[in-house]
Scaffold this motif. Structure first.
Motif, PDB file in Angstrom:
ATOM      1  N   UNK A 146     -52.271  12.416 -12.697  1.00 35.63           N
ATOM      2  CA  UNK A 146     -53.141  13.387 -12.035  1.00 35.63           C
ATOM      3  C   UNK A 146     -52.580  14.786 -12.263  1.00 35.63           C
ATOM      4  N   UNK A 147     -53.466  15.766 -12.331  1.00 42.53           N
ATOM      5  CA  UNK A 147     -53.024  17.140 -12.523  1.00 42.53           C
ATOM      6  C   UNK A 147     -54.144  18.112 -12.239  1.00 42.53           C
ATOM      7  N   UNK A 148     -53.901  19.377 -12.552  1.00 47.15           N
ATOM      8  CA  UNK A 148     -54.933  20.387 -12.316  1.00 47.15           C
ATOM      9  C   UNK A 148     -54.677  21.632 -13.144  1.00 47.15           C
ATOM     10  N   UNK A 149     -55.739  22.415 -13.290  1.00 48.68           N
ATOM     11  CA  UNK A 149     -55.683  23.786 -13.790  1.00 48.68           C
ATOM     12  C   UNK A 149     -56.431  24.647 -12.788  1.00 48.68           C
ATOM     13  N   UNK A 150     -55.926  25.820 -12.530  1.00 49.57           N
ATOM     14  CA  UNK A 150     -56.651  26.778 -11.693  1.00 49.57           C
ATOM     15  C   UNK A 150     -56.361  28.177 -12.230  1.00 49.57           C
ATOM     16  N   UNK A 151     -57.390  28.983 -12.356  1.00 58.60           N
ATOM     17  CA  UNK A 151     -57.211  30.344 -12.858  1.00 58.60           C
ATOM     18  C   UNK A 151     -58.087  31.310 -12.069  1.00 58.60           C
ATOM     19  N   UNK A 152     -57.604  32.517 -11.937  1.00 62.97           N
ATOM     20  CA  UNK A 152     -58.414  33.584 -11.361  1.00 62.97           C
ATOM     21  C   UNK A 152     -59.267  34.178 -12.474  1.00 62.97           C
ATOM     22  N   UNK A 153     -60.577  34.279 -12.227  1.00 65.67           N
ATOM     23  CA  UNK A 153     -61.518  34.732 -13.251  1.00 65.67           C
ATOM     24  C   UNK A 153     -62.340  35.904 -12.732  1.00 65.67           C
ATOM     25  N   UNK A 154     -63.382  36.245 -13.491  1.00 68.43           N
ATOM     26  CA  UNK A 154     -64.247  37.360 -13.109  1.00 68.43           C
ATOM     27  C   UNK A 154     -64.908  37.134 -11.748  1.00 68.43           C
ATOM     28  N   UNK A 155     -65.414  38.206 -11.174  1.00 64.59           N
ATOM     29  CA  UNK A 155     -66.059  38.181  -9.851  1.00 64.59           C
ATOM     30  C   UNK A 155     -65.084  37.756  -8.759  1.00 64.59           C
ATOM     31  N   UNK A 156     -63.794  37.978  -8.987  1.00 71.22           N
ATOM     32  CA  UNK A 156     -62.752  37.658  -8.019  1.00 71.22           C
ATOM     33  C   UNK A 156     -62.873  36.215  -7.539  1.00 71.22           C
ATOM     34  N   UNK A 157     -63.133  35.329  -8.477  1.00 71.21           N
ATOM     35  CA  UNK A 157     -63.307  33.914  -8.167  1.00 71.21           C
ATOM     36  C   UNK A 157     -62.087  33.131  -8.625  1.00 71.21           C
ATOM     37  N   UNK A 158     -61.915  31.971  -8.013  1.00 71.44           N
ATOM     38  CA  UNK A 158     -60.889  31.029  -8.429  1.00 71.44           C
ATOM     39  C   UNK A 158     -61.598  29.813  -9.016  1.00 71.44           C
ATOM     40  N   UNK A 159     -61.252  29.479 -10.262  1.00 70.95           N
ATOM     41  CA  UNK A 159     -61.866  28.344 -10.950  1.00 70.95           C
ATOM     42  C   UNK A 159     -60.834  27.218 -10.970  1.00 70.95           C
ATOM     43  N   UNK A 160     -61.194  26.071 -10.432  1.00 67.95           N
ATOM     44  CA  UNK A 160     -60.259  24.957 -10.280  1.00 67.95           C
ATOM     45  C   UNK A 160     -60.796  23.735 -11.001  1.00 67.95           C
ATOM     46  N   UNK A 161     -59.961  23.142 -11.839  1.00 68.91           N
ATOM     47  CA  UNK A 161     -60.283  21.877 -12.509  1.00 68.91           C
ATOM     48  C   UNK A 161     -59.211  20.855 -12.154  1.00 68.91           C
ATOM     49  N   UNK A 162     -59.629  19.763 -11.538  1.00 71.19           N
ATOM     50  CA  UNK A 162     -58.744  18.629 -11.296  1.00 71.19           C
ATOM     51  C   UNK A 162     -58.943  17.629 -12.422  1.00 71.19           C
ATOM     52  N   UNK A 163     -57.884  17.007 -12.883  1.00 71.03           N
ATOM     53  CA  UNK A 163     -58.051  16.050 -13.969  1.00 71.03           C
ATOM     54  C   UNK A 163     -57.171  14.822 -13.764  1.00 71.03           C
ATOM     55  N   UNK A 164     -57.630  13.743 -14.383  1.00 71.80           N
ATOM     56  CA  UNK A 164     -56.901  12.496 -14.300  1.00 71.80           C
ATOM     57  C   UNK A 164     -56.986  11.762 -15.616  1.00 71.80           C
ATOM     58  N   UNK A 165     -55.938  11.020 -15.945  1.00 76.47           N
ATOM     59  CA  UNK A 165     -55.871  10.296 -17.217  1.00 76.47           C
ATOM     60  C   UNK A 165     -55.934   8.798 -16.980  1.00 76.47           C
ATOM     61  N   UNK A 166     -56.158   8.085 -18.084  1.00 75.91           N
ATOM     62  CA  UNK A 166     -56.090   6.630 -18.085  1.00 75.91           C
ATOM     63  C   UNK A 166     -57.079   6.016 -17.097  1.00 75.91           C
ATOM     64  N   UNK A 167     -58.252   6.629 -16.981  1.00 73.22           N
ATOM     65  CA  UNK A 167     -59.304   6.084 -16.125  1.00 73.22           C
ATOM     66  C   UNK A 167     -59.162   6.406 -14.654  1.00 73.22           C
ATOM     67  N   UNK A 168     -58.337   7.389 -14.283  1.00 71.24           N
ATOM     68  CA  UNK A 168     -58.179   7.785 -12.881  1.00 71.24           C
ATOM     69  C   UNK A 168     -59.529   8.184 -12.284  1.00 71.24           C
ATOM     70  N   UNK A 169     -59.819   7.693 -11.096  1.00 72.49           N
ATOM     71  CA  UNK A 169     -61.071   8.013 -10.425  1.00 72.49           C
ATOM     72  C   UNK A 169     -61.071   9.478  -9.999  1.00 72.49           C
ATOM     73  N   UNK A 170     -62.128  10.202 -10.366  1.00 71.89           N
ATOM     74  CA  UNK A 170     -62.222  11.633 -10.069  1.00 71.89           C
ATOM     75  C   UNK A 170     -63.171  11.877  -8.902  1.00 71.89           C
ATOM     76  N   UNK A 171     -62.993  12.997  -8.207  1.00 70.95           N
ATOM     77  CA  UNK A 171     -63.838  13.270  -7.036  1.00 70.95           C
ATOM     78  C   UNK A 171     -65.283  13.586  -7.409  1.00 70.95           C
ATOM     79  N   UNK A 172     -66.191  13.191  -6.493  1.00 70.24           N
ATOM     80  CA  UNK A 172     -67.610  13.489  -6.653  1.00 70.24           C
ATOM     81  C   UNK A 172     -68.079  14.551  -5.655  1.00 70.24           C
TER      82      UNK A 172
END
Length: 449
Positions: free
Chosen positions: A234-260
């Motif tokens: 399990x892991x993640x990426x998060x970056x501050x982007x335009x419009x003073x927003x925070x963009x967050x990506x959660x990720x999982x490998x090997x078939x890890x169940x991801x949030x809906x």
């Protein structure tokens, strides 16, 4: 209808990053450049159906930013005016690595973070402002136009119920993962090229957040928690982007169940080390949870075909796609455009491009990025050849040492951002630190997150 011999025409299939970069290069040597895009493109910065990965965190590596800036002078300033922040990679990144988090380390490596739709919109505006370029969206390419065996002279297109042909001296397939080029080549009597895939079964779930009024953003500009077989799935990426927003990506490998759902998203984040869960807990979601799982590495060996038609090349994800977790795609697209420029030579020359030679050189260009992406992804497979095991042992040793060695962290960052080659680590002073590894008591923790 025959083409005017004095007018050089090019067609680019696909208006993604690779297609826009290629069109920019072609505009220097062709009088007419037609970019064809299947999607109906948005007038503002917004995700589009043909690029579903646009909902997820994107990164433009330092080398890619440098190449794009060369083709589009002032691009960084234009993006900054649109709200995309610029920051130093070593100072602004919070890297939650298996063996710790490196302290802020000034590197003089400027990074800019933004959403994929913003970058695509700005590049699209820049490219379509070039006199030779016309962008036709909502148009589907159905096949290649040929005048004789072994010679491509344009494309066949479908617009609604109507069909047409667009003539060209050069056709560039930059249509991405959904490319139909193997079928088009088969229609010309060419054999199917060999396709190689490496799939770590990585999936993404992403959303954007805004900060409540009066709340300061986090001290970091980017947050990285990478995956690593077999313990860190399990892991993640998060970056501050335009419009003073925070963009967050959660990720999982090997078939890890991801949030809906909203609740699932935060619950998944709470299973991770690092500050991502605490950060987003007080923020306001501004998008739904979006999922994406087309992360397989795929390489099509066009360069090994014994015959290749004149007047045709392929680049970008049409040829070689990488697991997006490593952030190489946009930078490789920029480097492929630079290769196209080099092989076209003098912009006023009328000599046709050698398409077969281009595919061979493109294969060499993408070889190191392919190795960087597939070596750690193969580690999720139960059976691994010894070079993969050795490569992952060395890379894991390097990453485990990085949090405690600023000089090694800087060298590794140059390698990651492609501003330095692998030989950087051949420096005996750095190599010895990797081989010795972390000091006693500094070994990585074993955890599933």
């Amino acid at each position: 209808m025959p083409m005017d011999a004095d007018v050089r025409r090019a067609v680019v299939v696909g208006a993604g990053m690779a297609g826009l970069a290629a069109a920019r290069v072609l505009a220097d040597g062709f009088e007419v450049v037609t970019v064809i895009e299947r999607d109906t493109l948005p007038s503002a910065s917004a995700p589009r159906a043909g690029a579903p990965q646009g909902h997820h965190v994107h990164g433009l590596l330092a080398l890619g930013a440098e190449v794009f800036e060369g083709y589009f002078p002032g691009l960084r300033s234009e993006l900054e005016q649109a709200g995309a922040p610029v920051w130093d990679w070593g100072e602004g990144l919070c890297a939650v690595l298996p063996n710790g988090t490196p302290p802020p380390t000034p590197m003089g490596m400027p990074i800019q973070t933004f959403s994929r739709p913003l970058l695509e919109q700005v590049l699209r505006q820049r490219v379509t402002a070039l006199e030779p370029v016309t962008l036709r969206d909502g148009l589907t390419v159905t096949g290649l136009r040929t005048a004789m065996p072994g010679k491509v002279t344009g494309v066949r297109v479908k617009d609604g119920d109507g069909e047409d042909e667009i003539a060209a001296d050069l056709v560039v397939d930059a249509s991405g993962r959904s490319s139909h080029l193997p079928q088009w080549l088969a229609a010309l009597g060419l054999p199917s090229p060999r396709t190689t895939t490496v799939d770590a079964q990585v999936g993404y779930a992403s959303r954007t957040y805004s900060y409540p009024e009066g709340q300061a953003p986090p001290s970091w500009m980017g947050l990285l928690q990478p995956l690593r077989a077999p313990d860190f799935h399990k892991g993640c990426y998060a970056i501050q982007i335009e419009n003073k927003a925070l963009h967050v990506t959660l990720h999982g490998a090997n078939g890890t169940q991801l949030p809906h759902s909203d609740d699932d998203f935060l619950s998944f984040a709470k299973t991770l080390r690092g500050p991502v869960a605490d950060t987003i807990a007080s923020l306001t979601p501004t998008s739904a949870v979006r999922r994406y799982a087309r992360t397989v590495n795929r390489k099509i060996a066009y360069h090994r075909l014994a015959r290749w038609p004149d007047g045709l090349i392929a680049l970008g994800d049409s040829v070689c796609t990488f697991n997006p977790a490593y952030g190489q795609g946009m930078t490789v697209a920029a480097l492929e455009a630079r290769l196209l420029e080099q092989m076209l030579g003098n912009r006023h020359a009328r000599t046709p491009l050698d398409g077969q030679a281009f595919q061979k050189r493109l294969a060499r260009l993408t070889a190191s990025s392919w190795l960087m992406a597939t070596t750690p992804d193969r580690a999720w497979q139960q059976s691994q050849p010894w070079p993969v095991k050795a490569g992952n042992w060395f890379m894991n040793r390097l990453i485990d040492t990085v949090p405690h060695d600023p000089q090694l962290y800087t060298a590794f960052s140059g390698l990651f951002h492609m501003t330095a080659g692998p030989l950087t680590l051949a420096d005996p002073r750095l190599l010895s630190r990797v081989l010795i590894g972390p000091r006693s008591g500094e070994g990585p923790r074993t955890t599933t997150a």
